[in-house]
Design an enzyme around this catalytic site. Structure first.
Site, mmCIF file in Angstrom:
data_model
loop_
_atom_site.group_PDB
_atom_site.id
_atom_site.type_symbol
_atom_site.label_atom_id
_atom_site.label_comp_id
_atom_site.label_asym_id
_atom_site.label_seq_id
_atom_site.Cartn_x
_atom_site.Cartn_y
_atom_site.Cartn_z
ATOM 1 N N LYS A 19 0.852 -1.188 0.000
ATOM 2 C CA LYS A 19 0.000 0.000 0.000
ATOM 3 C C LYS A 19 0.890 1.240 0.000
ATOM 4 O O LYS A 19 1.447 1.634 1.012
ATOM 5 C CB LYS A 19 -0.918 0.054 1.215
ATOM 6 C CG LYS A 19 -1.983 1.147 1.034
ATOM 7 C CD LYS A 19 -2.476 1.747 2.315
ATOM 8 C CE LYS A 19 -1.584 2.745 2.942
ATOM 9 N NZ LYS A 19 -1.304 3.975 2.162
ATOM 10 N N GLU A 74 10.038 1.146 10.550
ATOM 11 C CA GLU A 74 11.086 2.126 10.243
ATOM 12 C C GLU A 74 10.442 3.494 10.393
ATOM 13 O O GLU A 74 9.615 3.887 9.558
ATOM 14 C CB GLU A 74 11.590 1.948 8.809
ATOM 15 C CG GLU A 74 12.340 0.662 8.560
ATOM 16 C CD GLU A 74 13.731 0.653 9.159
ATOM 17 O OE1 GLU A 74 14.142 1.656 9.788
ATOM 18 O OE2 GLU A 74 14.406 -0.369 9.009
ATOM 19 N N GLU A 118 10.696 16.045 14.997
ATOM 20 C CA GLU A 118 10.977 15.839 13.581
ATOM 21 C C GLU A 118 10.146 16.828 12.753
ATOM 22 O O GLU A 118 8.920 16.858 12.868
ATOM 23 C CB GLU A 118 10.626 14.399 13.169
ATOM 24 C CG GLU A 118 11.000 14.126 11.726
ATOM 25 C CD GLU A 118 10.685 12.706 11.280
ATOM 26 O OE1 GLU A 118 9.530 12.284 11.416
ATOM 27 O OE2 GLU A 118 11.603 12.029 10.787
ATOM 28 N N CYS A 170 14.185 10.487 6.604
ATOM 29 C CA CYS A 170 14.097 10.164 8.029
ATOM 30 C C CYS A 170 15.423 10.262 8.775
ATOM 31 O O CYS A 170 15.452 10.622 9.938
ATOM 32 C CB CYS A 170 13.540 8.757 8.166
ATOM 33 S SG CYS A 170 14.448 7.581 7.148
HETATM 34 P P1 NAD Z 1 2.766 8.540 7.587
HETATM 35 O O1 NAD Z 1 3.048 7.705 8.769
HETATM 36 O O2 NAD Z 1 1.713 9.569 7.690
HETATM 37 O O3 NAD Z 1 2.336 7.617 6.351
HETATM 38 C C1 NAD Z 1 3.156 6.559 5.898
HETATM 39 C C2 NAD Z 1 2.282 5.488 5.290
HETATM 40 O O4 NAD Z 1 1.490 4.885 6.300
HETATM 41 C C3 NAD Z 1 1.288 5.988 4.249
HETATM 42 O O5 NAD Z 1 1.168 4.992 3.251
HETATM 43 C C4 NAD Z 1 0.001 6.128 5.052
HETATM 44 O O6 NAD Z 1 -1.157 6.035 4.244
HETATM 45 C C5 NAD Z 1 0.101 4.967 6.000
HETATM 46 N N1 NAD Z 1 -0.544 5.108 7.300
HETATM 47 C C6 NAD Z 1 -0.646 6.220 8.066
HETATM 48 N N2 NAD Z 1 -1.256 5.924 9.225
HETATM 49 C C7 NAD Z 1 -1.513 4.593 9.218
HETATM 50 C C8 NAD Z 1 -2.112 3.688 10.144
HETATM 51 N N3 NAD Z 1 -2.564 4.091 11.337
HETATM 52 N N4 NAD Z 1 -2.198 2.382 9.798
HETATM 53 C C9 NAD Z 1 -1.739 1.945 8.601
HETATM 54 N N5 NAD Z 1 -1.180 2.758 7.676
HETATM 55 C C10 NAD Z 1 -1.064 4.072 7.987
HETATM 56 O O7 NAD Z 1 4.159 9.149 7.158
HETATM 57 P P2 NAD Z 1 4.487 10.123 5.934
HETATM 58 O O8 NAD Z 1 4.091 11.498 6.314
HETATM 59 O O9 NAD Z 1 3.962 9.558 4.672
HETATM 60 O O10 NAD Z 1 6.087 9.982 5.873
HETATM 61 C C11 NAD Z 1 6.920 10.740 6.658
HETATM 62 C C12 NAD Z 1 7.377 9.965 7.882
HETATM 63 O O11 NAD Z 1 7.994 8.741 7.496
HETATM 64 C C13 NAD Z 1 8.417 10.706 8.661
HETATM 65 O O12 NAD Z 1 8.143 10.620 10.041
HETATM 66 C C14 NAD Z 1 9.702 9.973 8.352
HETATM 67 O O13 NAD Z 1 10.699 10.081 9.305
HETATM 68 C C15 NAD Z 1 9.227 8.581 8.198
HETATM 69 N N6 NAD Z 1 10.176 7.791 7.406
HETATM 70 C C16 NAD Z 1 10.942 6.856 8.030
HETATM 71 C C17 NAD Z 1 11.883 6.131 7.304
HETATM 72 C C18 NAD Z 1 12.767 5.102 7.945
HETATM 73 O O14 NAD Z 1 13.328 4.272 7.240
HETATM 74 N N7 NAD Z 1 12.932 5.071 9.249
HETATM 75 C C19 NAD Z 1 12.026 6.365 5.943
HETATM 76 C C20 NAD Z 1 11.226 7.330 5.349
HETATM 77 C C21 NAD Z 1 10.285 8.030 6.095
#
Ligand code: NAD
Length: 482
Positions: free
Chosen positions: A180, A254, A386, A288
């Site tokens: 997804k 992650e 962050e 991230c």
């Molecule tokens: P987000 O958590 O809002 O969304 C990420 C994904 O999760 C999307 O596909 C979203 O639709 C889905 N999602 C959101 N809430 C959910 C839930 N409760 N259950 C299931 N799916 C859900 O994050 P974002 O704004 O898209 O991305 C930015 C964040 O991602 C930042 O905090 C960044 O640090 C983190 N990130 C971490 C890594 C890593 O490897 N550690 C890499 C890239 C990004």
């Protein structure tokens, strides 16, 4: 420019009509114009995708039972089909999330085929079973089995690169998957599905269902899922972790970060300025592991503030498709609002040395100038939360142990760097930083080594041979004494 529009979903190895007629519209962060659309997946579509992945996994002669080299042949074709679409993949990602095109060519076009080949290679080279003479008589046959049907949920910031941190080891190990992607970046995911189809991935091995948070939550809790692999925010990771805890479902998380660049008093930042850019402001500040806290020794504080300020102020801001662009727009107007909210706080918490506004001459697009705040404390909101945008805090320290203590005084523990002209000294400091990964005078997520976080940055590791652990379970067969 014509828009890129899909009408069907990749389920069970073919394009299928979606159950509902809703769509996800995709906008360019630089022009604010719609650039494409895909069907919005529904719970019925997730049910169909999980069922297809389940059938593919449970087939007694199917993917999970194939030899690693047979799967490797298919994954090699997949890698080649992705390479054939590499330029278009980079262009789509850049157009959707503002990633500078030269970076998209590396992270989004280059990394996925490399990871497919890397994990097929490891699987092919690793003996399938380990026969251990028992201490109590008999022999123990120990093997690693694919964990099953994987739900992979990914963010928008590095959409293809991050998806393949999951797809490559999972498929190489014999798992099947429902992916997804984030709503902001679906067009690259559909191009990847075209590559999977062209490569002849067996039906159901990989399925792509785009949707938002609720659909993600539905997928995570689906009874047909054996394993969840998530990359995204800490808040979402916590919610997913809670669900998986209740279901006793293995999960890899992650999550976010607020990593520190420790600049030691003998560092030559000027000589390493490209690498320093790469760990602080890459991808418009939307990675991230970026080092958004810069720890500078008081003995050289003014000079280091000047260097960081000079770097941030000199970067070419503009159209992400222009190869000269170093800083593109943020992914969405919502993300820009969020970042500007932090900049307003930073103006109260510290001293603005560059940026802090919207770049002149760019009337369209969700741009924010690279911004540096000096004289920050580690406890200020801008320094400890962050932001996920091009905003840096420069924090002074008195001695090396104080620098390490400040670096470690964080809820997160994902990345970090140490800068010094003495690599041995920097490595000793790197050992003391509480974080999953630390770089010395550079930072790169090399495929050979595990990447991931501690504390609020997550659970588990991706990359390296260790990245396979998330998709395999041990199985022991006790053979009788001869
Ligand atoms: P987000 O958590 O809002 O969304 C990420 C994904 O999760 C999307 O596909 C979203 O639709 C889905 N999602 C959101 N809430 C959910 C839930 N409760 N259950 C299931 N799916 C859900 O994050 P974002 O704004 O898209 O991305 C930015 C964040 O991602 C930042 O905090 C960044 O640090 C983190 N990130 C971490 C890594 C890593 O490897 N550690 C890499 C890239 C990004």
């Amino acid at each position: 420019m014509p828009t890129i529009d899909y009408r069907q979903l990749y389920i069970g190895g073919q394009w299928e009509d979606p159950a509902k007629s809703e769509t996800i519209e995709v906008f360019s962060p630089s022009t604010e114009q719609q650039i494409g659309s895909v069907p919005r997946g529904s719970e019925t579509d997730v049910d169909a995708a999980v069922a297809a992945a389940r059938r593919a996994f449970d087939d007694p002669d199917g993917w999970s039972t194939w030899s690693p080299s047979r799967r490797g042949d298919v994954l090699e074709r997949f890698a080649a089909e992705l390479e054939a679409r590499g330029e278009e993949t980079a262009r789509r990602v850049s157009m959707q999330n503002g990633m500078p095109i030269w970076l998209a060519q590396q992270f989004e076009a280059g990394f996925p085929p490399l990871l497919l080949r890397y994990y097929s290679g490891i699987m092919t080279a690793t003996p399938a079973e380990d026969a251990r003479p028992g201490m109590l008589g008999g022999t123990a046959l120990v093997s690693r089995q694919p964990v099953g049907v994987v739900a992979a949920i990914t963010p928008w910031n590095v959409p293809q690169g991050i998806s393949f941190l999951k797809i490559a080891p999972a498929l190489a190990a014999g798992c099947t998957m429902v992916l997804k992607p984030a709503e902001e970046t679906v067009l690259d995911a559909f191009l990847m599905a075209e590559a999977a189809l062209a490569a002849g991935l067996p039906a159901g091995v990989l399925n792509v269902i785009p949707g938002g948070r609720d659909l993600g939550a539905y997928l995570v809790a689906h009874p047909g899922i054996d394993k969840v692999s998530f990359t995204g925010s800490t808040a979402a990771g916590r919610a997913i972790g809670e669900t998986c805890g209740r279901l006793l479902r293995p999960v890899t998380l992650e999550l976010g970060g607020k990593s520190a660049a420790i600049v030691l008093d003998d560092a030559d930042l000027g000589a390493n300025i490209e690498s320093f850019f790469g760990v602080t402001l890459l991808n418009n500040g939307q990675i991230c592991w970026l080092n958004t806290r810069v720890l500078a020794p008081r003995s050289r504080y003014a000079e280091i503030v000047d260097t960081v300020t000079g770097l941030a102020g000199s970067l070419t801001i503009g159209d992400p498709l222009d190869p000269e662009t170093k800083i593109g727009p943020l992914v969405s107007s919502r993300q820009r609002d969020r970042v500007e909210g932090y900049i307003a706080k930073g103006k109260k918490e510290g001293r603005l040395t560059t940026g802090g506004g919207r770049p002149k001459g760019l009337d369209r697009g969700w741009y924010v100038e690279p911004t540096v705040f000096a004289d920050m404390t580690n406890s200020s909101q801008v320094s400890c939360e962050e932001i996920f945008g091009p905003v840096l805090s420069v924090i002074p320290y008195d001695n090396e142990s104080e620098a390490i203590a400040i670096a470690n005084d964080s809820n997160y523990g994902l990345g970090g760097t140490v800068w010094s002209s003495d690599v041995e000294r920097a490595t000793a400091v790197a050992h003391k930083v509480r974080s999953g990964t630390v770089g010395v005078n550079h930072y790169t997520n090399d495929p050979v080594a595990p990447f991931g976080g501690i504390k609020d940055s997550g659970i588990g590791r991706e990359l390296g041979p260790e990245g396979l652990d998330a998709f395999q379970v041990y199985k022991t067969i006790y053979l009788p004494p001869a």
